[in-house]
Design an enzyme around this catalytic site. Structure first.
Site, short mmCIF file in Angstrom:
data_model
loop_
_atom_site.label_atom_id
_atom_site.label_comp_id
_atom_site.label_asym_id
_atom_site.label_seq_id
_atom_site.Cartn_x
_atom_site.Cartn_y
_atom_site.Cartn_z
CG HIS A 67 9.65 1.74 11.93
ND1 HIS A 67 9.82 0.37 11.81
CD2 HIS A 67 9.36 1.97 13.23
CE1 HIS A 67 9.65 -0.18 12.99
NE2 HIS A 67 9.36 0.76 13.86
CG MET A 87 8.56 -7.57 6.34
SD MET A 87 8.60 -6.30 7.65
CE MET A 87 7.00 -5.54 7.48
NE ARG A 88 14.51 -11.57 2.40
CZ ARG A 88 14.62 -12.83 2.83
NH1 ARG A 88 15.56 -13.15 3.68
NH2 ARG A 88 13.78 -13.75 2.42
CG ASP A 119 13.40 0.04 11.89
OD1 ASP A 119 13.42 0.09 10.65
OD2 ASP A 119 12.81 -0.85 12.52
CG ASN A 151 12.32 1.42 6.35
OD1 ASN A 151 11.55 0.77 5.65
ND2 ASN A 151 12.41 1.22 7.66
CB SER A 167 -0.99 0.00 1.18
OG SER A 167 -0.33 0.20 2.40
CD GLN A 195 -1.59 11.07 9.39
OE1 GLN A 195 -0.80 11.95 9.00
NE2 GLN A 195 -2.90 11.19 9.26
CD GLU A 196 2.92 3.04 7.65
OE1 GLU A 196 3.53 2.50 6.72
OE2 GLU A 196 2.47 2.40 8.62
C1 GAR Z 1 3.76 -0.65 6.74
O1 GAR Z 1 2.99 -0.39 7.87
C2 GAR Z 1 5.21 -0.30 6.97
O2 GAR Z 1 5.37 0.84 7.76
C3 GAR Z 1 5.68 -1.53 7.69
O3 GAR Z 1 5.08 -2.60 7.01
C4 GAR Z 1 3.84 -2.16 6.47
C5 GAR Z 1 3.85 -2.47 5.00
O4 GAR Z 1 2.60 -2.17 4.44
N1 GAR Z 1 7.10 -1.64 7.67
C6 GAR Z 1 7.80 -2.17 8.65
O5 GAR Z 1 7.30 -2.62 9.67
C7 GAR Z 1 9.29 -2.20 8.42
N2 GAR Z 1 9.98 -2.47 9.63
P1 GAR Z 1 2.43 -2.03 2.88
O6 GAR Z 1 3.05 -3.28 2.26
O7 GAR Z 1 0.95 -1.99 2.67
O8 GAR Z 1 3.13 -0.79 2.44
#
Ligand code: GAR
Length: 203
Positions: free
Chosen positions: A111, A92-93, A147, A109, A15, A175-176
């Site tokens: 977070h 996730m790596r 992070d 990135n 997303s 918000q992301e």
């Molecule tokens: C998001 O919430 C992102 O911030 C998180 O994974 C989700 C991915 O969602 N990232 C982490 O936790 C990284 N440590 P998305 O695939 O819908 O963008």
């Protein structure tokens, strides 16, 4: 203005990738998504890219003898597509030394917590379990830590007493989708300067 070529690396639903693709397509940022890569062949992120006719690649970690070879293949794809900025979006790596060295100061990135609080996995749940009153999200440059890199933008959301961890995660995600394209825009406009731990935003 020349468009910045972005490479997005994602492991899941994508997303955040979508929010960046939409901002590029709507010309809100002077950039284009030039390639999307995933370590997960079933990641919906890859499907989102294909639907938008963006080159999509699965880099299968287990088919390489180790992280350096795996990252070398990613670097090759990014370079072949002229990528200038790498955006991790739910990747996730841990980024290894080779990828970092190939794109110094050019990997971002997102977070889902207010760093430096709650780094690592399941950040929204960590914050919810801890009982904080506010949480949020952070876009940062990537360094060798988990992070820990210089912070570009953060957004704050309240944690309500009736919230489940999922409610909180949803509020953070909204918000992301706002701040990741904003951070990419600042980078594309040449307005971000890394100064040690800090990122200066040039007006
Ligand atoms: C998001 O919430 C992102 O911030 C998180 O994974 C989700 C991915 O969602 N990232 C982490 O936790 C990284 N440590 P998305 O695939 O819908 O963008």
């Amino acid at each position: 203005m020349n468009k910045l070529n972005i490479g997005v690396v994602a492991s899941g639903r994508g997303s955040n990738l979508q929010s960046i693709m939409d901002a590029c397509a709507g010309e809100l940022i002077p950039a284009r998504v030039a390639a999307v890569l995933s370590d997960n062949k079933d990641a919906f992120a890859l499907e989102r890219a294909r639907r938008a006719s963006i080159p999509a690649f699965h880099a299968d970690f287990d088919s390489f003898p180790g992280k350096p070879a795996y990252e070398r293949s990613i670097i090759n794809i990014l370079n072949e597509h002229g990528v200038e900025l790498v955006c991790l979006a739910g990747y996730m790596r841990l980024v290894g030394r080779d990828l970092l060295a190939a794109f110094p100061g050019r990997i971002m990135n997102i977070h889902p917590a207010l760093l430096p609080a709650f780094p690592g996995l399941h950040a929204q749940e960590q914050a919810w379990k801890h009982g904080v009153r506010f949480s949020g999200c952070t876009v940062h440059f990537v360094d060798e830590g988990v992070d820990t890199g210089p912070i570009i933008i953060q957004a704050v959301v309240p944690v309500r007493p009736s919230d489940t961890a999922e409610d909180l995660a949803g509020r953070i995600l909204e918000q992301e989708h706002r701040i990741y394209p904003e951070a990419v825009k600042l980078f594309a406009e040449g307005k971000l300067e890394i100064d040690g731990r800090k990122v200066r935003i040039i007006a």
